[in-house]
Scaffold this motif. Sequence first.
Motif, PDB file in Angstrom:
ATOM      1  N   THR A 112      12.129 -21.014 -23.616  1.00 26.08           N
ATOM      2  CA  THR A 112      11.329 -21.228 -24.830  1.00 26.08           C
ATOM      3  C   THR A 112      12.162 -21.772 -25.991  1.00 26.08           C
ATOM      4  OG1 THR A 112      11.576 -18.904 -25.463  1.00 26.08           O
ATOM      5  CG2 THR A 112       9.587 -19.505 -24.235  1.00 26.08           C
ATOM      6  N   ASP A 113      13.451 -21.490 -25.995  1.00 22.12           N
ATOM      7  CA  ASP A 113      14.327 -21.996 -27.051  1.00 22.12           C
ATOM      8  C   ASP A 113      14.377 -23.525 -27.060  1.00 22.12           C
ATOM      9  OD1 ASP A 113      15.834 -21.005 -29.202  1.00 22.12           O
ATOM     10  OD2 ASP A 113      17.698 -21.584 -28.195  1.00 22.12           O
ATOM     11  N   ARG A 114      14.214 -24.131 -25.896  1.00 21.90           N
ATOM     12  CA  ARG A 114      14.187 -25.600 -25.805  1.00 21.90           C
ATOM     13  C   ARG A 114      13.018 -26.149 -26.629  1.00 21.90           C
ATOM     14  NH1 ARG A 114      12.863 -28.605 -20.184  1.00 21.90           N
ATOM     15  NH2 ARG A 114      12.517 -30.663 -21.043  1.00 21.90           N
ATOM     16  N   MET A 115      11.873 -25.500 -26.557  1.00 24.83           N
ATOM     17  CA  MET A 115      10.701 -25.928 -27.320  1.00 24.83           C
ATOM     18  C   MET A 115      10.889 -25.625 -28.802  1.00 24.83           C
ATOM     19  SD  MET A 115       7.973 -27.636 -26.896  1.00 24.83           S
ATOM     20  CE  MET A 115       8.191 -27.706 -25.133  1.00 24.83           C
ATOM     21  N   LYS A 116      11.528 -24.519 -29.107  1.00 26.54           N
ATOM     22  CA  LYS A 116      11.801 -24.168 -30.506  1.00 26.54           C
ATOM     23  C   LYS A 116      12.629 -25.259 -31.169  1.00 26.54           C
ATOM     24  CE  LYS A 116      13.624 -20.482 -33.402  1.00 26.54           C
ATOM     25  NZ  LYS A 116      14.281 -19.177 -33.430  1.00 26.54           N
ATOM     26  N   ARG A 117      13.657 -25.728 -30.489  1.00 22.80           N
ATOM     27  CA  ARG A 117      14.515 -26.786 -31.033  1.00 22.80           C
ATOM     28  C   ARG A 117      13.727 -28.088 -31.206  1.00 22.80           C
ATOM     29  NH1 ARG A 117      18.002 -24.696 -27.158  1.00 22.80           N
ATOM     30  NH2 ARG A 117      17.776 -26.576 -25.890  1.00 22.80           N
ATOM     31  N   LEU A 118      12.861 -28.422 -30.254  1.00 23.57           N
ATOM     32  CA  LEU A 118      12.058 -29.642 -30.352  1.00 23.57           C
ATOM     33  C   LEU A 118      11.156 -29.588 -31.586  1.00 23.57           C
ATOM     34  CD1 LEU A 118      10.688 -32.037 -28.051  1.00 23.57           C
ATOM     35  CD2 LEU A 118       8.850 -30.639 -28.960  1.00 23.57           C
ATOM     36  N   ILE A 119      10.507 -28.444 -31.806  1.00 21.62           N
ATOM     37  CA  ILE A 119       9.596 -28.298 -32.949  1.00 21.62           C
ATOM     38  C   ILE A 119      10.383 -28.312 -34.262  1.00 21.62           C
ATOM     39  CG2 ILE A 119       7.988 -26.729 -34.090  1.00 21.62           C
ATOM     40  CD1 ILE A 119       7.113 -25.861 -31.214  1.00 21.62           C
ATOM     41  N   GLU A 120      11.526 -27.652 -34.306  1.00 23.05           N
ATOM     42  CA  GLU A 120      12.343 -27.649 -35.525  1.00 23.05           C
ATOM     43  C   GLU A 120      12.814 -29.054 -35.873  1.00 23.05           C
ATOM     44  OE1 GLU A 120      15.410 -24.814 -34.563  1.00 23.05           O
ATOM     45  OE2 GLU A 120      14.199 -23.111 -35.247  1.00 23.05           O
ATOM     46  N   ARG A 121      13.126 -29.828 -34.862  1.00 20.01           N
ATOM     47  CA  ARG A 121      13.666 -31.170 -35.101  1.00 20.01           C
ATOM     48  C   ARG A 121      12.581 -32.203 -35.392  1.00 20.01           C
ATOM     49  NH1 ARG A 121      17.810 -34.643 -31.332  1.00 20.01           N
ATOM     50  NH2 ARG A 121      18.066 -36.304 -32.841  1.00 20.01           N
ATOM     51  N   PHE A 122      11.457 -32.137 -34.660  1.00 23.28           N
ATOM     52  CA  PHE A 122      10.446 -33.200 -34.764  1.00 23.28           C
ATOM     53  C   PHE A 122       9.079 -32.739 -35.257  1.00 23.28           C
ATOM     54  CE2 PHE A 122      13.377 -34.576 -31.361  1.00 23.28           C
ATOM     55  CZ  PHE A 122      13.844 -35.744 -31.934  1.00 23.28           C
ATOM     56  N   GLY A 123       8.834 -31.435 -35.336  1.00 21.65           N
ATOM     57  CA  GLY A 123       7.537 -30.934 -35.783  1.00 21.65           C
ATOM     58  C   GLY A 123       6.411 -31.378 -34.869  1.00 21.65           C
ATOM     59  N   ASP A 124       5.249 -31.647 -35.458  1.00 18.70           N
ATOM     60  CA  ASP A 124       4.087 -32.060 -34.673  1.00 18.70           C
ATOM     61  C   ASP A 124       4.336 -33.374 -33.925  1.00 18.70           C
ATOM     62  OD1 ASP A 124       2.609 -29.840 -35.274  1.00 18.70           O
ATOM     63  OD2 ASP A 124       1.162 -30.878 -36.559  1.00 18.70           O
ATOM     64  N   ARG A 125       5.189 -34.232 -34.462  1.00 17.34           N
ATOM     65  CA  ARG A 125       5.499 -35.495 -33.787  1.00 17.34           C
ATOM     66  C   ARG A 125       6.097 -35.237 -32.411  1.00 17.34           C
ATOM     67  NH1 ARG A 125       9.325 -37.798 -37.028  1.00 17.34           N
ATOM     68  NH2 ARG A 125      10.666 -38.315 -35.296  1.00 17.34           N
ATOM     69  N   GLY A 126       6.916 -34.214 -32.293  1.00 19.54           N
ATOM     70  CA  GLY A 126       7.494 -33.848 -31.004  1.00 19.54           C
ATOM     71  C   GLY A 126       6.435 -33.314 -30.057  1.00 19.54           C
ATOM     72  N   LEU A 127       5.519 -32.511 -30.588  1.00 18.16           N
ATOM     73  CA  LEU A 127       4.440 -31.970 -29.760  1.00 18.16           C
ATOM     74  C   LEU A 127       3.490 -33.064 -29.286  1.00 18.16           C
ATOM     75  CD1 LEU A 127       3.555 -28.738 -31.788  1.00 18.16           C
ATOM     76  CD2 LEU A 127       4.886 -28.901 -29.677  1.00 18.16           C
ATOM     77  N   GLN A 128       3.278 -34.094 -30.110  1.00 17.93           N
ATOM     78  CA  GLN A 128       2.364 -35.179 -29.761  1.00 17.93           C
ATOM     79  C   GLN A 128       2.839 -35.976 -28.549  1.00 17.93           C
ATOM     80  OE1 GLN A 128       2.155 -37.210 -33.522  1.00 17.93           O
ATOM     81  NE2 GLN A 128       0.612 -35.807 -34.318  1.00 17.93           N
ATOM     82  N   LYS A 129       4.088 -35.871 -28.192  1.00 17.56           N
ATOM     83  CA  LYS A 129       4.604 -36.570 -27.008  1.00 17.56           C
ATOM     84  C   LYS A 129       3.967 -36.034 -25.727  1.00 17.56           C
ATOM     85  CE  LYS A 129       7.686 -39.155 -29.064  1.00 17.56           C
ATOM     86  NZ  LYS A 129       7.513 -40.587 -29.150  1.00 17.56           N
ATOM     87  N   PHE A 130       3.574 -34.747 -25.743  1.00 19.87           N
ATOM     88  CA  PHE A 130       3.002 -34.172 -24.519  1.00 19.87           C
ATOM     89  C   PHE A 130       1.679 -33.432 -24.727  1.00 19.87           C
ATOM     90  CE2 PHE A 130       5.535 -30.720 -26.177  1.00 19.87           C
ATOM     91  CZ  PHE A 130       4.912 -29.546 -25.760  1.00 19.87           C
ATOM     92  N   LEU A 131       1.235 -33.296 -25.976  1.00 15.35           N
ATOM     93  CA  LEU A 131      -0.012 -32.592 -26.259  1.00 15.35           C
ATOM     94  C   LEU A 131      -0.969 -33.474 -27.064  1.00 15.35           C
ATOM     95  CD1 LEU A 131       1.391 -29.122 -27.425  1.00 15.35           C
ATOM     96  CD2 LEU A 131       0.386 -29.665 -25.197  1.00 15.35           C
ATOM     97  N   SER A 132      -2.268 -33.289 -26.829  1.00 18.05           N
ATOM     98  CA  SER A 132      -3.280 -33.962 -27.641  1.00 18.05           C
ATOM     99  C   SER A 132      -3.445 -33.183 -28.954  1.00 18.05           C
ATOM    100  CB  SER A 132      -4.615 -33.996 -26.897  1.00 18.05           C
ATOM    101  OG  SER A 132      -5.161 -32.685 -26.821  1.00 18.05           O
ATOM    102  N   GLU A 133      -4.182 -33.769 -29.880  1.00 15.36           N
ATOM    103  CA  GLU A 133      -4.444 -33.081 -31.152  1.00 15.36           C
ATOM    104  C   GLU A 133      -5.165 -31.752 -30.917  1.00 15.36           C
ATOM    105  OE1 GLU A 133      -3.268 -33.810 -34.166  1.00 15.36           O
ATOM    106  OE2 GLU A 133      -2.213 -35.489 -33.243  1.00 15.36           O
ATOM    107  N   ASN A 134      -6.145 -31.738 -30.001  1.00 15.32           N
ATOM    108  CA  ASN A 134      -6.872 -30.502 -29.701  1.00 15.32           C
ATOM    109  C   ASN A 134      -5.951 -29.443 -29.107  1.00 15.32           C
ATOM    110  OD1 ASN A 134      -9.306 -31.473 -30.649  1.00 15.32           O
ATOM    111  ND2 ASN A 134      -9.985 -32.175 -28.643  1.00 15.32           N
ATOM    112  N   GLU A 135      -5.006 -29.865 -28.261  1.00 20.07           N
ATOM    113  CA  GLU A 135      -4.062 -28.923 -27.662  1.00 20.07           C
ATOM    114  C   GLU A 135      -3.113 -28.363 -28.726  1.00 20.07           C
ATOM    115  OE1 GLU A 135      -3.803 -30.718 -23.144  1.00 20.07           O
ATOM    116  OE2 GLU A 135      -2.650 -31.689 -24.746  1.00 20.07           O
ATOM    117  N   ILE A 136      -2.680 -29.206 -29.646  1.00 19.77           N
ATOM    118  CA  ILE A 136      -1.771 -28.765 -30.715  1.00 19.77           C
ATOM    119  C   ILE A 136      -2.440 -27.679 -31.562  1.00 19.77           C
ATOM    120  CG2 ILE A 136      -0.613 -29.491 -32.854  1.00 19.77           C
ATOM    121  CD1 ILE A 136       0.024 -32.155 -31.391  1.00 19.77           C
ATOM    122  N   LEU A 137      -3.744 -27.793 -31.769  1.00 19.55           N
ATOM    123  CA  LEU A 137      -4.473 -26.783 -32.543  1.00 19.55           C
ATOM    124  C   LEU A 137      -4.436 -25.404 -31.874  1.00 19.55           C
ATOM    125  CD1 LEU A 137      -7.612 -28.835 -33.640  1.00 19.55           C
ATOM    126  CD2 LEU A 137      -5.634 -28.199 -35.055  1.00 19.55           C
TER     127      LEU A 137
END
Length: 116
Positions: free
Chosen positions: A9-34
């Motif tokens: 889970t720390d891998r995802m923590k670092r991705l979110i800290e570095r890129f925020g929602d932009r990082g999540l958008q690489k693999f999640l849709s807007e509905n999934e991010i919600l």
Amino acid sequence: MIGIDLIKTDRMKRLIERFGDRGLQKFLSENEILLIKNHRSAAGFWAAKEACSKALGCGIGSECGFHDIILSKTPKGAPVIDLSTRVKEMFSIQSLSVSITHDGDYAIAVVALQKS
């Protein structure tokens, strides 16, 4: 077919800290991010998508991308998985099931699918 994936889970923590929602958008849709509550739930969604691609036997790539795998939740919060129409037809998928769990520093997902 069955697929499984494990992510720290720390891998995802670092991705979110570095890129925020932009990082999540690489693999999640807007509905999934919600649906994401924190880095642990984001890691669970990542693991579910990876496990699904493994169950399909193709991995993430041109045949099936992250956005072809669609995650949602039931009213009680259980994860639900679906595929884009293109991927469902290409792989002749009849049904899909997903389970996501977290233990300590890890998120684990298992996907089972049935082909017609």
